[in-house]
Design an enzyme around this catalytic site. Sequence first.
Site, PDB file in Angstrom:
ATOM      1  N   HIS A  30       0.818  -1.223   0.000  1.00  0.00           N
ATOM      2  CA  HIS A  30       0.000   0.000   0.000  1.00  0.00           C
ATOM      3  C   HIS A  30       0.852   1.275   0.000  1.00  0.00           C
ATOM      4  O   HIS A  30       0.310   2.377  -0.158  1.00  0.00           O
ATOM      5  CB  HIS A  30      -0.920   0.032   1.218  1.00  0.00           C
ATOM      6  CG  HIS A  30      -1.986  -1.017   1.213  1.00  0.00           C
ATOM      7  ND1 HIS A  30      -2.807  -1.246   0.132  1.00  0.00           N
ATOM      8  CD2 HIS A  30      -2.353  -1.923   2.172  1.00  0.00           C
ATOM      9  CE1 HIS A  30      -3.639  -2.239   0.417  1.00  0.00           C
ATOM     10  NE2 HIS A  30      -3.387  -2.661   1.642  1.00  0.00           N
ATOM     11  N   ASP A  50      -2.943 -10.741  -2.009  1.00  0.00           N
ATOM     12  CA  ASP A  50      -3.558 -10.140  -0.826  1.00  0.00           C
ATOM     13  C   ASP A  50      -4.995  -9.745  -1.173  1.00  0.00           C
ATOM     14  O   ASP A  50      -5.279  -9.339  -2.297  1.00  0.00           O
ATOM     15  CB  ASP A  50      -2.753  -8.906  -0.418  1.00  0.00           C
ATOM     16  CG  ASP A  50      -3.162  -8.332   0.935  1.00  0.00           C
ATOM     17  OD1 ASP A  50      -4.279  -7.776   1.023  1.00  0.00           O
ATOM     18  OD2 ASP A  50      -2.375  -8.417   1.886  1.00  0.00           O
ATOM     19  N   HIS A  60      -6.570  -7.247  -0.455  1.00  0.00           N
ATOM     20  CA  HIS A  60      -6.653  -5.814  -0.743  1.00  0.00           C
ATOM     21  C   HIS A  60      -5.769  -5.468  -1.926  1.00  0.00           C
ATOM     22  O   HIS A  60      -4.697  -6.046  -2.107  1.00  0.00           O
ATOM     23  CB  HIS A  60      -6.223  -4.986   0.469  1.00  0.00           C
ATOM     24  CG  HIS A  60      -6.964  -5.324   1.718  1.00  0.00           C
ATOM     25  ND1 HIS A  60      -6.458  -6.177   2.674  1.00  0.00           N
ATOM     26  CD2 HIS A  60      -8.184  -4.921   2.162  1.00  0.00           C
ATOM     27  CE1 HIS A  60      -7.329  -6.292   3.664  1.00  0.00           C
ATOM     28  NE2 HIS A  60      -8.386  -5.546   3.380  1.00  0.00           N
ATOM     29  N   ASP A  93      -4.870 -12.600   3.875  1.00  0.00           N
ATOM     30  CA  ASP A  93      -6.181 -12.207   4.384  1.00  0.00           C
ATOM     31  C   ASP A  93      -7.313 -12.666   3.470  1.00  0.00           C
ATOM     32  O   ASP A  93      -8.483 -12.415   3.768  1.00  0.00           O
ATOM     33  CB  ASP A  93      -6.254 -10.693   4.623  1.00  0.00           C
ATOM     34  CG  ASP A  93      -5.436  -9.898   3.640  1.00  0.00           C
ATOM     35  OD1 ASP A  93      -5.085 -10.452   2.580  1.00  0.00           O
ATOM     36  OD2 ASP A  93      -5.132  -8.723   3.922  1.00  0.00           O
TER      37      ASP A  93
END
Length: 398
Positions: free
Chosen positions: A231, A268, A270, A361
């Site tokens: 990120h 991931d 995200h 996740d």
Amino acid sequence: EVENNKSKELQSDGNNRQISPTSTVCGTETTASDDFFIEDEDSNDSREFSHIPLSPFKTIIKAVPTEETRICCDDEISTEKVTDDCKTGLTFEASSQHFNRHNWFHKERPLRVTSIEEALTKNGLHSRCEILEEGHSLNLHSTEMKFLSDDDFLRVHLPGYMQRLDKLSKCTCNDKLDCEAEQFKSIYLTPDSVKDAKNAAGSLCHLVTKVVSPDHDLDNGFAVIRPPGHHAEPGFAGGYCIINNVAVAAAYARKELGVKNVLIVDWDVHHGNGTQSIFLKDPNVLYFSAHRWHRGNFYPFLQNGGPTNVGMGDGEGFNVNVGWSQKGMGDKEYFALWESVLLPLAREFQPELILVSAGFDAADGDMGECHVTPAGFRHLTQGLLSLGSKVVCSLEGG
């Protein structure tokens, strides 16, 4: 990967729909989950999307698998090039001095790494790998690793941002650190956070060097490091990420190790908005991400994580987003994605190095509300190993 108090500030645009570049847009019901704001909506609105070429390899990407793709994944991914005598390297960077001073039980804490190392030791996998002790021992002594130079970070991060981080590394006032952390989304800082973040990136680059260099005998590796990185944008932190580890490693491999093409696979749950931004115009780095998107109503709450963002300039066609528009994706959906999209793309791109932003996740039972099993992650990894490229995974979220 976003704290409740930050996620509640963001508003949904009310367009939680399934997206397919070649089909109608259907209303999708989504629900709020832990640490995320997703608006419940059952929309009957639909409109046609014209065909959009998503890559130079002319592969059509459907952001949400149809019922057909859910049941067509019984064929095994080929692993004929995978052998039992592969030598795997491991590096650990727990970043023990980087933690949330206001919440000792924060989910992104040193225990993530130390518990993994303990589990690998207990089940015998630790002894079957080559352990790069340097990163872990440096972490324990709380000193800064000098494996990377300033130039290695400046290949992916802006000079002003790195100067800002360097100033933070000299700050010992917790109040000032808290004030600085509040300028970003989902970031906490200690006096040693920047040092630890640089050490994490250095550990990954050290492992990549061991895997890629011809004078070393590692076939692949896994960097169990924190803080995560995908990120982190060129000019700011976010989502617990300060330095973009995988981006630093990709740029390092190309500049210092002579690697021509790098494939970054981000599984991931995200979207890796930072990694995408860094390589958006780069035709030598193919970025592929499979993540929950919901038209921007899932962290990092950005519209640019959708399937129509294919890169810019020379990098057009080398940015591939598969944005799920519903929760509950599991092994079969990911297997179908690997077989129909990722592996064909990779075979034509012919990467010398594959870096995996390995967030877990999307695992069954984790906060991402997906259902990828341990056997599923093994299957995805075997698919990448079957390409014959060097493969190095780096821990992200989950």
